[in-house]
Motif scaffolding. Structure first.
Motif, PDB file in Angstrom:
ATOM      1  N   LYS A   1       0.823  -1.207   0.000  1.00  0.00           N
ATOM      2  CA  LYS A   1       0.000   0.000   0.000  1.00  0.00           C
ATOM      3  C   LYS A   1       0.861   1.263   0.000  1.00  0.00           C
ATOM      4  O   LYS A   1       0.453   2.290  -0.530  1.00  0.00           O
TER       5      LYS A   1
ATOM      6  N   SER B   1      -8.958   0.773  -8.177  1.00  0.00           N
ATOM      7  CA  SER B   1      -9.820  -0.396  -8.346  1.00  0.00           C
ATOM      8  C   SER B   1     -10.890  -0.140  -9.379  1.00  0.00           C
ATOM      9  O   SER B   1     -11.322   1.003  -9.598  1.00  0.00           O
TER      10      SER B   1
ATOM     11  N   HIS C   1      -2.590   2.228  -5.825  1.00  0.00           N
ATOM     12  CA  HIS C   1      -3.682   1.348  -6.229  1.00  0.00           C
ATOM     13  C   HIS C   1      -4.843   2.147  -6.842  1.00  0.00           C
ATOM     14  O   HIS C   1      -5.117   3.268  -6.426  1.00  0.00           O
TER      15      HIS C   1
ATOM     16  N   THR D   1     -11.858  -4.300  -2.345  1.00  0.00           N
ATOM     17  CA  THR D   1     -10.737  -3.552  -2.932  1.00  0.00           C
ATOM     18  C   THR D   1      -9.451  -4.303  -2.606  1.00  0.00           C
ATOM     19  O   THR D   1      -8.723  -3.943  -1.686  1.00  0.00           O
TER      20      THR D   1
ATOM     21  N   SER E   1     -14.084  -7.357  -8.629  1.00  0.00           N
ATOM     22  CA  SER E   1     -13.431  -6.171  -8.050  1.00  0.00           C
ATOM     23  C   SER E   1     -11.930  -6.329  -8.242  1.00  0.00           C
ATOM     24  O   SER E   1     -11.311  -7.168  -7.586  1.00  0.00           O
ATOM     25  N   SER E   2     -11.368  -5.564  -9.128  1.00  0.00           N
ATOM     26  CA  SER E   2      -9.952  -5.728  -9.477  1.00  0.00           C
ATOM     27  C   SER E   2      -9.168  -4.470  -9.144  1.00  0.00           C
ATOM     28  O   SER E   2      -9.673  -3.353  -9.281  1.00  0.00           O
ATOM     29  N   SER E   3      -7.928  -4.653  -8.709  1.00  0.00           N
ATOM     30  CA  SER E   3      -7.041  -3.532  -8.395  1.00  0.00           C
ATOM     31  C   SER E   3      -5.825  -3.573  -9.305  1.00  0.00           C
ATOM     32  O   SER E   3      -5.352  -4.653  -9.701  1.00  0.00           O
TER      33      SER E   3
END
Length: 450
Positions: free
Chosen positions: A241, A248, A246, A381, A417-419
């Motif tokens: 992080k 999403s 990032h 997420t 749900s893609s990051s």
């Protein structure tokens, strides 16, 4: 009777590892320990390794506390033994010597250094004793295995017997070599200095996998010290992080046709090939889609500023275990059919949850998929598995009313749900990739048309 003080140092675990985390002690000062008894668990970047004792005696002092980072070569434990309890001089000397050279292979660590997934051990070649006439000749050796999986105690015992574990078939989980496998091998094939069918020394018990948690309780509060895998997860998530910007992208899919296909395939082939879950279809969709989006099947070295694309799809499968989240790797997903990938996913998940997964199975992924199953919620997420640049998150399937051709009909829907790493992947590129996944999963015949 003389008392000898032995210092057992943190062994070299190979692969350039300079330090490890001490995650559990199995002994305390004053305990009597036997030779080959497991003393402690340590954790590298990828796996937990058990450290055995090469002497019998009484524990004098411990060299560190749980949660402490220790350098290779530092003092791990001090054990006092008497003349009768100490290791034989010949064995102690042999343990200190490096392994004999082997052509075109790196020389492995001595047998006292427990490796999670080492190179095959070379075979010492002492002069073979003449077998009595009453002993049957050894059988031909089995075909060598590439990476034998075995406990440190078993590896040391095999070394002392002169047995190359690459020839020993394993009957344990994921092909792990058990003590009974070594006994049967020696009974059938013999060993340097020991003919087939000769009596064997008693085998050390297979040490069970150990997980550690340190808690200090109070009347009102409880403090839990993060060690081992839990701490590694915290460090990796924080680093991912901190270093990766990032973003999403979430899309809804109609999976009614996909679920119907899955049910038909299971009805026809499930008894012979095994039941299919949704995951192998998602894997297939990612393999097909990534062909047109090579930047997403990649690893990014942000220090060197280099993106490495991969032709093969090595898919990380996020798996929840009692010890925490692990990501075993489904290698070459593009090379297998639905059932082949389904079988390997099941094997990897079981190995991770039972603590039998090896280091090589936890590294080298190029993109990751994560799913919480029925707990998947509506939107998630997911955090990118650094140094990858994308992760696909699967949410739960729900039935809801949908308008189709002017009529309200029930349909099965699911969100992806893609990051993505915004340093590498632009928003349009991410959206196009997810829309390709949607097209493939909503029209499942396309999964097999290319």
């Amino acid at each position: 009777m003389n008392v000898i003080s032995h210092v057992i140092k943190m062994p070299d675990l190979g692969e350039g590892i300079a330090e490890v985390e001490l995650v559990a002690w199995h002994v305390k000062p004053g305990d009597m320990v036997a030779e080959d008894q497991i003393l402690a668990d340590v954790m590298t970047d990828k796996a937990t390794v058990e450290i055995p004792s090469h002497v019998a005696g009484r524990v004098e002092a411990l060299g560190g506390e749980v949660g402490q980072t220790m350098a290779v070569g530092s003092e791990l434990i001090r054990i006092a033994s008497t003349d009768g309890a100490a290791a034989p001089p010949e064995r102690a000397k042999a343990s200190a010597l490096p392994a004999p050279p082997v052509a075109q292979l790196q020389v492995p660590s001595p047998p006292s250094a427990p490796l999670q997934s080492p190179l095959p051990l070379p075979v010492p070649t002492p002069k073979r004793a003449e077998a009595p006439a009453s002993v049957r000749p050894p059988e031909p050796l089995p075909v060598p295995q590439r990476r034998p999986i075995a406990s440190p105690a078993l590896r040391e015992r095999a070394w002392s017997l002169g047995v190359d574990l690459t020839h020993v078939p394993g009957t344990g989980p994921a092909g792990r070599i058990m003590q009974r496998d070594l006994d049967e091998f020696i009974a059938r094939h013999g060993a340097p200095g020991r003919p087939a069918s000769a009596p064997l020394a008693p085998a050390a018990a297979e040490p069970p996998p150990v997980r550690a948690r340190v808690a200090v309780g109070g009347d009102v509060t409880e403090q839990i010290k993060f060690v081992g895998l839990r701490r590694k997860i915290a460090q990796r998530m924080q680093e991912a992080k901190r270093r990766i910007p990032h973003f999403s992208y979430v899309e809804e899919l109609d999976v009614t046709e996909l679920e119907a296909l899955r049910e038909r395939l299971n009805a026809r082939h499930g008894a012979a090939r095994g039941k299919l879950t949704l995951l192998p279809f998602l894997v297939r969709a990612m393999v097909v889609a990534l062909h047109d989006f090579p930047d997403l099947n990649a690893r990014f070295d942000d220090e060197a500023g280099v993106l490495t694309r991969h032709a093969a799809v090595h898919l990380g499968i996020a798996t929840q275990t009692e010890a925490g989240l692990m990501v075993p790797v489904l290698r070459d997903a593009q090379a297998h059919d639905l059932w082949g990938n389904a079988s390997e996913i099941t094997r990897l998940a079981e190995a991770a949850r039972s603590g039998r997964v090896v280091r090589d199975e936890l590294s080298g992924s190029t993109i990751t998929i994560t799913s919480l199953g029925k707990l998947g919620g509506i939107v998630t997420t997911p955090v990118i598995n650094m140094p990858e640049v994308a992760i696909v998150g699967v949410n739960r399937i729900i039935e809801k009313p949908v308008i189709r051709s002017g009529a309200v009909v029930p349909r099965l829907t699911m969100n992806l749900s893609s990051s993505f790493d915004h340093r590498v992947v632009d928003g349009m590129q991410a959206a196009a990739f997810v829309q390709r996944l949607r097209e493939l999963l909503e029209t499942p015949g396309l999964l097999f048309a290319e």
